[in-house]
Write a protein that holds these residues in place. Structure first.
Motif, PDB file in Angstrom:
ATOM      1  N   ALA A  35     -11.144   1.448  11.889  1.00 20.22           N
ATOM      2  CA  ALA A  35     -11.589   0.302  11.088  1.00 20.22           C
ATOM      3  C   ALA A  35     -10.910   0.309   9.726  1.00 20.22           C
ATOM      4  CB  ALA A  35     -13.109   0.322  10.932  1.00 20.22           C
ATOM      5  N   GLU A  36     -10.846   1.472   9.104  1.00 14.15           N
ATOM      6  CA  GLU A  36     -10.184   1.580   7.804  1.00 14.15           C
ATOM      7  C   GLU A  36      -8.697   1.244   7.915  1.00 14.15           C
ATOM      8  OE1 GLU A  36     -11.194   5.551   6.620  1.00 14.15           O
ATOM      9  OE2 GLU A  36     -13.280   5.008   6.207  1.00 14.15           O
ATOM     10  N   ASP A  37      -8.063   1.721   8.977  1.00 14.92           N
ATOM     11  CA  ASP A  37      -6.650   1.409   9.203  1.00 14.92           C
ATOM     12  C   ASP A  37      -6.450  -0.093   9.424  1.00 14.92           C
ATOM     13  OD1 ASP A  37      -5.963   4.058   8.971  1.00 14.92           O
ATOM     14  OD2 ASP A  37      -5.784   4.400  11.145  1.00 14.92           O
ATOM     15  N   LEU A  38      -7.338  -0.683  10.224  1.00  9.16           N
ATOM     16  CA  LEU A  38      -7.240  -2.111  10.515  1.00  9.16           C
ATOM     17  C   LEU A  38      -7.389  -2.931   9.233  1.00  9.16           C
ATOM     18  CD1 LEU A  38      -7.043  -4.419  12.570  1.00  9.16           C
ATOM     19  CD2 LEU A  38      -9.529  -4.238  12.859  1.00  9.16           C
ATOM     20  N   LEU A  39      -8.382  -2.599   8.414  1.00  7.73           N
ATOM     21  CA  LEU A  39      -8.581  -3.338   7.167  1.00  7.73           C
ATOM     22  C   LEU A  39      -7.402  -3.146   6.224  1.00  7.73           C
ATOM     23  CD1 LEU A  39     -10.216  -5.133   5.332  1.00  7.73           C
ATOM     24  CD2 LEU A  39     -11.498  -3.113   4.588  1.00  7.73           C
ATOM     25  N   GLN A  40      -6.904  -1.924   6.134  1.00  5.26           N
ATOM     26  CA  GLN A  40      -5.767  -1.669   5.254  1.00  5.26           C
ATOM     27  C   GLN A  40      -4.545  -2.475   5.696  1.00  5.26           C
ATOM     28  OE1 GLN A  40      -4.755   2.448   4.829  1.00  5.26           O
ATOM     29  NE2 GLN A  40      -3.135   2.051   3.381  1.00  5.26           N
ATOM     30  N   THR A  41      -4.295  -2.516   6.981  1.00  5.43           N
ATOM     31  CA  THR A  41      -3.174  -3.298   7.504  1.00  5.43           C
ATOM     32  C   THR A  41      -3.352  -4.778   7.173  1.00  5.43           C
ATOM     33  OG1 THR A  41      -2.840  -1.729   9.304  1.00  5.43           O
ATOM     34  CG2 THR A  41      -1.930  -3.940   9.618  1.00  5.43           C
TER      35      THR A  41
END
Length: 167
Positions: A35-41
């Motif tokens: 989720a953190e990776d998705l939001l950062q992207t």
């Protein structure tokens, strides 16, 4: 990026990140790191288009997150690794029934096709209108309605009416 735009973007991230990370968490099937990776992207892609989308950035970020996650679901590498949370240091009350309900519902959600799962997340978890979901997913309102109906019907088949009403 112009300093005024940078300030606006930073303010947007500060005020909307909590809501956006919840959406990312559900879209990634409850994987906090993903989720953190998705939001950062999504935020990285948003920053590059900030001047053009600064009047309605949240819809743009949601759309980017949805499309990014669909791409990840389609990728053969997606889902190979799972992070296991650490065990709690102290005992808690018996929450077996609650955990079983969540696991059953999560498994049923993961059994749905990605598009139907995304419709349910956007409609019921994010509480978006059918027209907002249609805009994010790039489809008609009628498609959102039919996908929602089909997804809820399939969930009922998988877990039963009682479990759906409890959750």
């Amino acid at each position: 990026m112009h300093p005024d735009q940078q300030r606006d973007f930073t303010e947007f991230v500060a005020t909307r990140s909590d809501s956006l990370i919840r959406l990312a968490y559900v879209l990634t099937g409850g994987d906090q790191h993903a989720a953190e990776d998705l939001l950062q992207t999504a935020l990285t892609k948003t920053a590059g288009h900030w001047r053009r989308i600064r009047d309605s950035p949240e819809a743009y970020v949601r759309r980017v997150m949805y499309h990014e996650q669909v791409g990840r679901w389609r990728s053969p590498r997606w889902g190979r690794e799972r992070v296991v949370p650490a065990l709690p240091d102290r005992a808690t009350g018996d929450r077996t029934a609650e955990v079983e309900t969540r696991l059953t519902l999560a498994a049923a959600l993961m059994a749905l096709p990605a598009r139907k799962r995304a419709v349910l997340v956007l409609r019921y978890y994010e509480d978006l209108s059918e027209s907002e979901v249609a805009k994010i997913m790039g489809c008609s309102v009628g498609t959102v309605r039919s996908q929602t109906h089909q997804a809820v019907s399939r969930l009922r088949e998988l877990v039963g009416e009682t479990l759906i009403l409890e959750a």
